[in-house]
Each structure stands twice: as C-alpha cells, then as structure tokens.
Design a protein around this motif. Structure first.
Motif, mmCIF file in Angstrom:
data_model
loop_
_atom_site.group_PDB
_atom_site.id
_atom_site.type_symbol
_atom_site.label_atom_id
_atom_site.label_comp_id
_atom_site.label_asym_id
_atom_site.label_seq_id
_atom_site.Cartn_x
_atom_site.Cartn_y
_atom_site.Cartn_z
ATOM 1 N N LYS A 144 72.277 79.557 46.767
ATOM 2 C CA LYS A 144 71.325 79.192 45.722
ATOM 3 C C LYS A 144 71.322 77.694 45.440
ATOM 4 O O LYS A 144 70.276 77.087 45.196
ATOM 5 N N THR A 145 72.492 77.082 45.506
ATOM 6 C CA THR A 145 72.598 75.650 45.221
ATOM 7 C C THR A 145 71.949 74.777 46.282
ATOM 8 O O THR A 145 71.720 73.588 46.061
ATOM 9 N N ALA A 146 71.639 75.372 47.450
ATOM 10 C CA ALA A 146 71.070 74.582 48.546
ATOM 11 C C ALA A 146 69.553 74.524 48.522
ATOM 12 O O ALA A 146 68.954 73.717 49.234
ATOM 13 N N VAL A 147 68.926 75.379 47.704
ATOM 14 C CA VAL A 147 67.461 75.471 47.717
ATOM 15 C C VAL A 147 66.806 74.130 47.392
ATOM 16 O O VAL A 147 65.855 73.711 48.058
ATOM 17 N N ASP A 148 67.322 73.445 46.390
ATOM 18 C CA ASP A 148 66.737 72.166 45.983
ATOM 19 C C ASP A 148 67.500 70.964 46.528
ATOM 20 O O ASP A 148 67.249 69.832 46.105
ATOM 21 N N THR A 149 68.428 71.198 47.431
ATOM 22 C CA THR A 149 69.208 70.091 47.999
ATOM 23 C C THR A 149 69.144 70.109 49.527
ATOM 24 O O THR A 149 68.266 69.501 50.120
ATOM 25 N N SER A 150 70.057 70.835 50.153
ATOM 26 C CA SER A 150 70.127 70.852 51.614
ATOM 27 C C SER A 150 68.862 71.419 52.255
ATOM 28 O O SER A 150 68.346 70.873 53.247
ATOM 29 N N LEU A 151 68.341 72.510 51.700
ATOM 30 C CA LEU A 151 67.142 73.111 52.287
ATOM 31 C C LEU A 151 65.920 72.215 52.102
ATOM 32 O O LEU A 151 64.994 72.239 52.914
ATOM 33 N N THR A 152 65.912 71.432 51.041
ATOM 34 C CA THR A 152 64.807 70.492 50.828
ATOM 35 C C THR A 152 64.807 69.415 51.908
ATOM 36 O O THR A 152 63.756 69.065 52.456
#
Length: 213
Positions: A144-152
């Motif tokens: 969940k923490t990657a949605v707006d960080t790594s996945l972005t």
C-alpha cells in the motif's frame, strides 16, 4: 381706490392700487446648496487623503501585500515539496514477471529497466493467479505504501499500466506483471521527461522562478 401721482412726474404717470410694488433681490438658495455640497466633499477628500498618508508612513499597505505574496508562494511550494520525496529509480526493486505466452519478454523488459536505473529483483513467469489473466498493458503491484511512491516512479515507464496495492505485502519490492497488451516500455526520453516533471514540478517552462516568490 386712491390715485397717487408721484412727485416730479408732472402727473404724466399714475400708480393705482393700495400697495406699492417692492423690489427684491433674487434668491440665492441654489448657490447656498452648492456651497454646502462642495464643503462636504472637500472635507471628505481631506479625510481620505489623511488616512492614505497614515497608511503609507506606517507601512500597513506594504506589509499586507508582502504577507499575501508570501502566503501565495508558500501555498504554491507545498505540493512540490511532497513530490520531491519520491524515491529514485535506483532505490526501487522491481520484479519483472511475464503473464503472456511470449517467451523472453520478462528478461528483455528487465534489462531495459536496469539500463534506466532500476534495481531488478526476480525475473520470470507470473504466478498462476495472474498468468494469462492480464489483458491490459501491465499490472504494477506493490504494498500500500508503494502506490504513491515506488509505483508512481515505475509508472512513468508504462503510463497505461494499472496500479494496484496488495494489502498482504510488506516488503519494499514491487512487481511489474506484463500483460497481453504489452509491446514495449515508453521511450526513454519521454520517461525521463515525465520523471523530471514528478520530481521537479516547480520548474517553469522558461526555467525560472515565478516572479514575486
């Protein structure tokens, strides 16, 4: 009625009636009203001018304008500060998984991502849960923490890819699951431009800072 003959007229003119005509000066009411209105206006202008001088010498007007400008600039810079916290590609571990019947697709894509600075994790076929079930370009999957960080950040390489959070995952790595619609990553120049826009959104088209900030 009495008839009178004014002396010195030799009886040539006669004044009839019981009242003498009176000669009055014309009334000056209009002039008086105008003078009153002009006086009130003059007093008002003097008061307004005095107030403006007080504001100028006290510096209230300048302080208000400066405060407004600072508030506007602070608001404009709030969002960029948050976006600049995005991780760099080298800080992102990507597992590249192939959910299509085409062999070698995962390795080819992983090699290209490595050239673009990403850290590559597992490379191979997708699990049964996703194998041959991704009809779009790709699925970007991570905690969940990657949605707006790594996945972005990874998403600029494949803008059309779906992004999804996996509540059961806790590690920092993310998955790039290639789907049936995948052909290639977006061109490197376009990806680099999009990544720059994410990490430096304050840059104006002319490369300068907004006037007044």
């Amino acid at each position: 009625m009495s008839m009178l003959t004014p002396p010195g007229m030799g009886g040539q003119y006669r004044i009839t009636g019981d009242k003498y005509p009176r000669m009055r000066r014309p009334r000056r009411r209009g002039r008086i009203v105008f003078a009153v209105v002009a006086s009130v206006a003059a007093v008002g202008l003097i008061g307004w001018g005095t107030l403006q001088l007080i504001n100028v010498f006290s510096g209230n007007g300048g302080n208000a304008s400066a405060s407004g400008a600072r508030a506007h600039c602070a608001k404009a810079d709030a969002t960029p500060a948050a976006l600049k916290a995005l991780p760099a590609p080298a800080q992102i571990t990507v597992n590249v998984l192939n959910a299509t019947p085409r062999s070698g697709l995962a390795k080819q894509t992983a090699d290209e991502l490595k050239k673009r600075g990403f850290h590559i994790g597992d490379v191979g076929n997708a699990t049964e849960e996703f194998d041959k079930k991704i009809k779009g370009v790709a699925l970007l999957l991570g905690p969940k923490t990657a949605v707006d960080t790594s996945l972005t950040v990874l998403g600029v390489q494949l803008p059309a890819a779906e992004r999804r959070a996996d509540a059961s995952r806790t590690g920092p790595a993310v998955d790039l699951i290639l789907g049936d619609g995948f052909k290639a990553l977006t061109s490197k120049p376009d990806a680099d431009k999009a990544l720059t826009a994410l990490t430096s959104p304050t840059a104006s088209p002319t490369g300068g800072t907004k006037k007044g900030c």
